[in-house]
Design an enzyme around this catalytic site. Structure first.
Site, short mmCIF file in Angstrom:
data_model
loop_
_atom_site.label_atom_id
_atom_site.label_comp_id
_atom_site.label_asym_id
_atom_site.label_seq_id
_atom_site.Cartn_x
_atom_site.Cartn_y
_atom_site.Cartn_z
N CYS A 70 -12.38 -1.51 -3.39
CA CYS A 70 -11.81 -1.19 -2.07
C CYS A 70 -11.83 -2.47 -1.25
O CYS A 70 -12.88 -3.11 -1.12
CB CYS A 70 -12.66 -0.11 -1.39
SG CYS A 70 -12.25 0.20 0.34
N CYS A 177 -4.40 -3.41 -0.47
CA CYS A 177 -5.18 -2.17 -0.51
C CYS A 177 -5.04 -1.60 -1.91
O CYS A 177 -3.92 -1.50 -2.43
CB CYS A 177 -4.65 -1.17 0.53
SG CYS A 177 -5.39 0.49 0.42
#
Length: 256
Positions: A70, A177
């Site tokens: 992440c 992302c």
């Protein structure tokens, strides 16, 4: 070999699938946080706390490494995770592929969450690796959430919005992302085949193996298992994950 991956949601699938491809004998432990996702809008102390909780939830599985799959958590929580777990357990973060995109010497864009787009972290990456190159930060409101819900209409709307804010002269886009990796085909369709997408799942997977001192063996026996945790609770892979190729790969190649 056991490798844990931590993320707020299914953004970790692309890195998990990359690990499955290069070490099909590795057990993968996915630690997601549906009770508190998304992490992006939360305060830094909250993000750190949730990332730590995700890692702690899988320690009884005795992972050989923890991958922070992440970008947001890597920005804010990597130092805290390493302070708690290393050197006993290596912790591998996820950094957007700004450097390889900049090495082309041509204008490019970075698609990321609104919080990451305006962060000092992203500005620092650009200053360090892309000085003198035209870089356009593009915020992608709602895209990660739409990917998490596996909502094709919402994904298309968010991608079209980001594409409209991407200069026509860029020939590369950095996906900042991990959720975005899962809809790379939709992004390519919106931007055109001439635009190269830079993702990091393969690089992060390779780094995880290096940190635990093993080599890629894509022809190893397909004996790797899969365990899933949801905010610390044993769980099943979310149904939405199975709408993506990465999720299907993980479930079809799990040992019986």
């Amino acid at each position: 070999m056991r490798i844990a991956l931590v993320d707020s949601g299914i953004g970790l699938l692309s890195t998990a699938a990359a690990l499955r491809r290069i070490r099909p004998d590795a057990d993968l432990i996915l630690s997601m946080d549906p009770d508190y996702m998304p992490w992006g809008p939360r305060s830094v102390p909250e993000i750190v706390a949730r990332a730590l909780a995700g890692a702690r939830a899988v320690l009884d599985e005795q992972p050989d490494a923890v991958v922070v799959a992440c970008n947001t958590a890597s920005v804010h929580a990597l130092e805290s995770l390493r302070a708690e777990l290393e050197p006993r357990i290596p912790v591998i973060g996820t950094v957007p592929a700004v450097k390889p995109a900049a090495d082309r010497g041509a204008p490019f864009a970075i698609w990321a969450t609104p919080a990451t787009t305006g962060s000092p972290y992203q500005r620092d990456l650009i200053d360090r690796f892309a000085r003198g190159i035209a870089v356009t930060p593009v915020a992608c409101p709602g895209l990660a959430d739409a990917v998490e819900r596996a909502d094709p209409a919402a994904v298309a709307e968010a991608v079209d919005h980001a594409a409209a804010h991407t200069p026509a002269d860029v020939s590369a886009v950095v996906l900042g992302c991990t959720h975005y990796d899962l809809v790379s085909d939709v992004i390519t369709a919106a931007l055109g085949e001439h635009v190269t997408l830079f993702t990091v799942a393969d690089a992060v997977a390779a780094q995880a193996l290096r940190r635990i001192g093993v080599s890629p063996q894509p022809d190893a026996p397909r004996t790797g298992g899969l365990r899933v945790y949801a905010s610390g609770r044993p769980a099943q892979l979310p149904e939405a994950a199975l709408t993506y190729r990465a999720g299907v790969l993980l479930t079809t190649e799990v040992a019986a």
